[in-house]
Write a protein that holds these residues in place. Structure first.
Motif, PDB file in Angstrom:
ATOM      1  N   ALA A 103       0.815  -1.220   0.000  1.00 25.95           N
ATOM      2  CA  ALA A 103       0.000   0.000   0.000  1.00 25.95           C
ATOM      3  C   ALA A 103       0.846   1.266   0.000  1.00 25.95           C
ATOM      4  CB  ALA A 103      -0.925   0.005   1.210  1.00 25.95           C
ATOM      5  N   GLY A 104       2.156   1.135   0.226  1.00 24.47           N
ATOM      6  CA  GLY A 104       3.028   2.307   0.253  1.00 24.47           C
ATOM      7  C   GLY A 104       2.838   3.170   1.480  1.00 24.47           C
ATOM      8  N   ILE A 105       2.530   2.541   2.607  1.00 26.01           N
ATOM      9  CA  ILE A 105       2.300   3.261   3.859  1.00 26.01           C
ATOM     10  C   ILE A 105       3.390   2.877   4.851  1.00 26.01           C
ATOM     11  CG2 ILE A 105       0.703   3.660   5.771  1.00 26.01           C
ATOM     12  CD1 ILE A 105      -1.560   2.761   3.888  1.00 26.01           C
ATOM     13  N   GLU A 106       4.122   3.842   5.356  1.00 27.01           N
ATOM     14  CA  GLU A 106       5.193   3.545   6.298  1.00 27.01           C
ATOM     15  C   GLU A 106       4.611   2.942   7.575  1.00 27.01           C
ATOM     16  OE1 GLU A 106       8.769   5.759   8.834  1.00 27.01           O
ATOM     17  OE2 GLU A 106       7.714   6.829   7.229  1.00 27.01           O
ATOM     18  N   PRO A 107       5.127   1.802   8.018  1.00 28.79           N
ATOM     19  CA  PRO A 107       4.579   1.157   9.228  1.00 28.79           C
ATOM     20  C   PRO A 107       4.906   1.968  10.484  1.00 28.79           C
ATOM     21  CG  PRO A 107       5.886  -0.373   7.912  1.00 28.79           C
ATOM     22  CD  PRO A 107       6.169   0.996   7.395  1.00 28.79           C
ATOM     23  N   PRO A 108       3.981   2.035  11.419  1.00 29.24           N
ATOM     24  CA  PRO A 108       4.265   2.693  12.700  1.00 29.24           C
ATOM     25  C   PRO A 108       4.994   1.725  13.627  1.00 29.24           C
ATOM     26  CG  PRO A 108       2.025   1.893  12.697  1.00 29.24           C
ATOM     27  CD  PRO A 108       2.589   1.553  11.348  1.00 29.24           C
ATOM     28  N   ALA A 109       5.360   2.216  14.797  1.00 33.42           N
ATOM     29  CA  ALA A 109       5.932   1.337  15.817  1.00 33.42           C
ATOM     30  C   ALA A 109       4.873   0.348  16.269  1.00 33.42           C
ATOM     31  CB  ALA A 109       6.430   2.164  16.992  1.00 33.42           C
ATOM     32  N   SER A 110       5.302  -0.774  16.827  1.00 31.84           N
ATOM     33  CA  SER A 110       4.344  -1.788  17.291  1.00 31.84           C
ATOM     34  C   SER A 110       3.401  -1.203  18.330  1.00 31.84           C
ATOM     35  CB  SER A 110       5.099  -2.988  17.875  1.00 31.84           C
ATOM     36  OG  SER A 110       5.905  -3.585  16.894  1.00 31.84           O
ATOM     37  N   ASN A 111       3.923  -0.370  19.204  1.00 27.31           N
ATOM     38  CA  ASN A 111       3.119   0.276  20.242  1.00 27.31           C
ATOM     39  C   ASN A 111       2.917   1.734  19.832  1.00 27.31           C
ATOM     40  OD1 ASN A 111       1.760   0.586  22.669  1.00 27.31           O
ATOM     41  ND2 ASN A 111       3.605   1.053  23.824  1.00 27.31           N
ATOM     42  N   ASN A 112       1.836   1.987  19.054  1.00 30.75           N
ATOM     43  CA  ASN A 112       1.663   3.319  18.477  1.00 30.75           C
ATOM     44  C   ASN A 112       0.413   4.009  19.004  1.00 30.75           C
ATOM     45  OD1 ASN A 112      -0.655   2.801  16.351  1.00 30.75           O
ATOM     46  ND2 ASN A 112       0.797   1.110  16.105  1.00 30.75           N
ATOM     47  N   PHE A 113       0.337   5.302  18.737  1.00 29.03           N
ATOM     48  CA  PHE A 113      -0.710   6.158  19.297  1.00 29.03           C
ATOM     49  C   PHE A 113      -2.097   5.781  18.777  1.00 29.03           C
ATOM     50  CE2 PHE A 113      -3.132  10.174  19.542  1.00 29.03           C
ATOM     51  CZ  PHE A 113      -2.971  10.455  20.888  1.00 29.03           C
ATOM     52  N   TYR A 114      -2.204   5.548  17.473  1.00 29.60           N
ATOM     53  CA  TYR A 114      -3.507   5.220  16.900  1.00 29.60           C
ATOM     54  C   TYR A 114      -4.071   3.942  17.513  1.00 29.60           C
ATOM     55  CZ  TYR A 114      -2.613   8.646  13.157  1.00 29.60           C
ATOM     56  OH  TYR A 114      -2.363   9.793  12.454  1.00 29.60           O
ATOM     57  N   SER A 115      -3.252   2.904  17.582  1.00 30.95           N
ATOM     58  CA  SER A 115      -3.711   1.624  18.121  1.00 30.95           C
ATOM     59  C   SER A 115      -4.121   1.751  19.579  1.00 30.95           C
ATOM     60  CB  SER A 115      -2.616   0.566  17.975  1.00 30.95           C
ATOM     61  OG  SER A 115      -2.343   0.305  16.614  1.00 30.95           O
ATOM     62  N   VAL A 201      -3.766   1.269   9.410  1.00 30.92           N
ATOM     63  CA  VAL A 201      -3.827  -0.085   8.865  1.00 30.92           C
ATOM     64  C   VAL A 201      -4.333  -1.022   9.957  1.00 30.92           C
ATOM     65  CG1 VAL A 201      -2.490  -2.000   7.920  1.00 30.92           C
ATOM     66  CG2 VAL A 201      -1.969   0.354   7.224  1.00 30.92           C
ATOM     67  N   PHE A 202      -5.304  -1.860   9.623  1.00 33.41           N
ATOM     68  CA  PHE A 202      -5.899  -2.741  10.621  1.00 33.41           C
ATOM     69  C   PHE A 202      -6.225  -4.087   9.986  1.00 33.41           C
ATOM     70  CE2 PHE A 202      -9.154  -0.303   8.513  1.00 33.41           C
ATOM     71  CZ  PHE A 202     -10.123  -1.243   8.199  1.00 33.41           C
ATOM     72  N   MET A 203      -6.354  -5.095  10.857  1.00 36.62           N
ATOM     73  CA  MET A 203      -6.735  -6.429  10.388  1.00 36.62           C
ATOM     74  C   MET A 203      -8.245  -6.553  10.408  1.00 36.62           C
ATOM     75  SD  MET A 203      -5.781 -10.204  11.940  1.00 36.62           S
ATOM     76  CE  MET A 203      -4.053 -10.124  11.491  1.00 36.62           C
ATOM     77  N   THR A 204      -8.826  -7.050   9.330  1.00 36.42           N
ATOM     78  CA  THR A 204     -10.265  -7.222   9.241  1.00 36.42           C
ATOM     79  C   THR A 204     -10.685  -8.528   9.923  1.00 36.42           C
ATOM     80  OG1 THR A 204     -10.211  -8.453   7.152  1.00 36.42           O
ATOM     81  CG2 THR A 204     -10.186  -6.040   7.018  1.00 36.42           C
ATOM     82  N   MET A 205     -11.981  -8.719  10.021  1.00 39.47           N
ATOM     83  CA  MET A 205     -12.500  -9.944  10.612  1.00 39.47           C
ATOM     84  C   MET A 205     -12.147 -11.174   9.773  1.00 39.47           C
ATOM     85  SD  MET A 205     -14.072  -8.998  13.403  1.00 39.47           S
ATOM     86  CE  MET A 205     -15.195 -10.330  13.807  1.00 39.47           C
ATOM     87  N   ASN A 206     -11.829 -10.963   8.511  1.00 37.88           N
ATOM     88  CA  ASN A 206     -11.462 -12.069   7.624  1.00 37.88           C
ATOM     89  C   ASN A 206      -9.987 -12.416   7.694  1.00 37.88           C
ATOM     90  OD1 ASN A 206     -14.107 -12.315   6.602  1.00 37.88           O
ATOM     91  ND2 ASN A 206     -13.737 -10.650   5.148  1.00 37.88           N
ATOM     92  N   GLY A 207      -9.230 -11.669   8.501  1.00 37.19           N
ATOM     93  CA  GLY A 207      -7.808 -11.943   8.632  1.00 37.19           C
ATOM     94  C   GLY A 207      -6.936 -11.230   7.625  1.00 37.19           C
ATOM     95  N   THR A 208      -7.538 -10.404   6.767  1.00 38.46           N
ATOM     96  CA  THR A 208      -6.775  -9.620   5.806  1.00 38.46           C
ATOM     97  C   THR A 208      -6.549  -8.217   6.374  1.00 38.46           C
ATOM     98  OG1 THR A 208      -8.807  -8.918   4.681  1.00 38.46           O
ATOM     99  CG2 THR A 208      -7.721 -10.922   3.870  1.00 38.46           C
ATOM    100  N   TYR A 209      -5.789  -7.403   5.644  1.00 34.03           N
ATOM    101  CA  TYR A 209      -5.489  -6.052   6.116  1.00 34.03           C
ATOM    102  C   TYR A 209      -6.113  -5.025   5.179  1.00 34.03           C
ATOM    103  CZ  TYR A 209      -2.179  -7.735   9.594  1.00 34.03           C
ATOM    104  OH  TYR A 209      -1.608  -8.344  10.688  1.00 34.03           O
ATOM    105  N   GLU A 210      -6.542  -3.913   5.773  1.00 32.73           N
ATOM    106  CA  GLU A 210      -7.067  -2.772   5.035  1.00 32.73           C
ATOM    107  C   GLU A 210      -6.526  -1.502   5.681  1.00 32.73           C
ATOM    108  OE1 GLU A 210     -11.296  -2.747   4.838  1.00 32.73           O
ATOM    109  OE2 GLU A 210     -11.449  -4.713   3.845  1.00 32.73           O
ATOM    110  N   HIS A 211      -6.748  -0.370   5.022  1.00 27.62           N
ATOM    111  CA  HIS A 211      -6.340   0.897   5.621  1.00 27.62           C
ATOM    112  C   HIS A 211      -7.366   1.980   5.314  1.00 27.62           C
ATOM    113  CE1 HIS A 211      -4.812   1.520   1.495  1.00 27.62           C
ATOM    114  NE2 HIS A 211      -4.932   2.813   1.755  1.00 27.62           N
ATOM    115  N   VAL A 212      -7.503   2.917   6.240  1.00 23.62           N
ATOM    116  CA  VAL A 212      -8.417   4.053   6.106  1.00 23.62           C
ATOM    117  C   VAL A 212      -7.747   5.266   6.730  1.00 23.62           C
ATOM    118  CG1 VAL A 212     -10.552   2.682   6.156  1.00 23.62           C
ATOM    119  CG2 VAL A 212      -9.541   3.488   8.293  1.00 23.62           C
TER     120      VAL A 212
END
Length: 328
Positions: A103-115, A201-212
């Motif tokens: 998706a071309g989105i830089e990953p955040p830290a594992s422990n991040n503010f959004y999460s 970026v989040f994991m969906t109920m189907n186990g795939t990833y999406e972003h908004v």
């Protein structure tokens, strides 16, 4: 009306139980913020150290995780419990990082503010319990203590008195919810790393990833949680008014909170009429991106209409009973 609301607000905040609830909410927010740093592995403490060429860094990290997982899977001995967890975590992280690359989105830290903010919604049911405690006593306590007589001898009508109590209950629900997120945000500023982009970026109920866009997702999450709290407050408030019994209204509402989903799922397997139950529609989180409903035939407009009808019925019964009840 304003003076009545202020009076009800002051009565609630004069109770020790309300102070305990507020302290508990702040404590939960602190616990959720510091737990990843205390109990998780060193990955939780890592910061986002990607350079400007983060794609190369992420690719190298994926290769490292794959090598570690393959080494464990190819060993002659059976995997231990910890090794199985490591392989599972590596595969999950590889899928997440792979999506970020795609998706071309830089990953955040594992422990991040959004999460951290999104995770706070997991204790919304706990906030609902606190709202239930207050709402269940809002009217019934006046009768049990005999103070209802002091209210009814005033010049204000019974309708205004009950309206002020209901508005205070809803405002208190909003206050508890706001306190939870404000505390979480403050603690998260010191315990998490800020996200490098506005994408979530989040994991969906189907186990795939999406972003908004995070702000739109978070706004939907907050709105759905507030709707849930208003419904819970309205239910407990109605039972408090009808029964004049705090314990009964508290127990019945808590029963709906804890047993509602399970009972609704069972009824949904037996009849299509289950979709008209309030417990099948009060969680609007199911309509957020990546989520799904467990009952066929429901949609966001359908659930919104059902919720409005139920809240209207709750309030209608409350006003009817309060205006007709005799005060001995």
């Amino acid at each position: 009306m304003i003076n009545l609301i202020i009076n009800e607000w002051q009565k609630v905040f004069s109770r020790k139980s309300n102070i305990i609830i507020m302290v508990f909410i702040v404590g939960i927010a602190a616990l959720m913020s510091f737990m990843p740093l205390i109990f998780q592995n060193e990955q939780a403490n890592e910061t986002s150290t990607y350079s400007e060429n983060w794609e190369s860094d992420v690719s190298q990290e994926i290769d490292t995780l794959q090598e570690e997982a393959e080494e464990l899977l190819n060993q002659d001995t059976e995997l231990s419990f910890n090794e199985s967890i490591t392989v599972s975590n590596n595969q999950t992280e590889i899928a997440r990082l792979g999506y970020h690359l795609e998706a071309g989105i830089e990953p955040p830290a594992s422990n991040n503010f959004y999460s951290s903010l999104v995770s706070a919604s997991s204790v919304n049911a706990l906030t609902g319990i606190f709202v239930t405690i207050i709402a269940s006593a809002m009217v019934s306590k006046e009768f049990s203590m005999g103070t209802i007589k002091l209210l009814l001898i005033r010049t204000q009508s019974r309708t205004k008195i009950l309206t002020s109590k209901y508005i205070t209950t809803v405002l208190l629900a909003f206050f508890y919810y706001g306190l939870l997120y404000l505390s979480t945000a403050i603690f998260a500023l010191f315990t998490t790393d800020m996200n490098p982009t506005s994408e979530y970026v989040f994991m969906t109920m189907n186990g795939t990833y999406e972003h908004v866009q995070f702000l739109s997702y978070f706004a939907g999450l907050v709105a759905s949680n507030l709707v849930y709290l208003v419904i819970i407050a309205s239910l407990a408030f109605m039972l408090s008014t009808l029964t004049r019994n705090t314990s009964l209204s508290l127990g019945a509402t808590l029963g709906a909170i804890f047993l509602g989903t399970g009972v609704t799922q069972y009824l949904a397997s037996q009849t299509d009429l289950a979709k008209y139950l309030i417990t099948a529609n009060w969680s609007l989180e199911n309509y957020l991106p990546g989520r799904m409903t467990y009952i066929e035939g429901v949609s966001l407009p359908f659930s919104a209409i059902v919720n409005v009808v139920y809240v209207g019925v709750f309030l209608g019964l409350s006003y009817y009973a309060f205006n007709k009840q005799d005060v001995l």
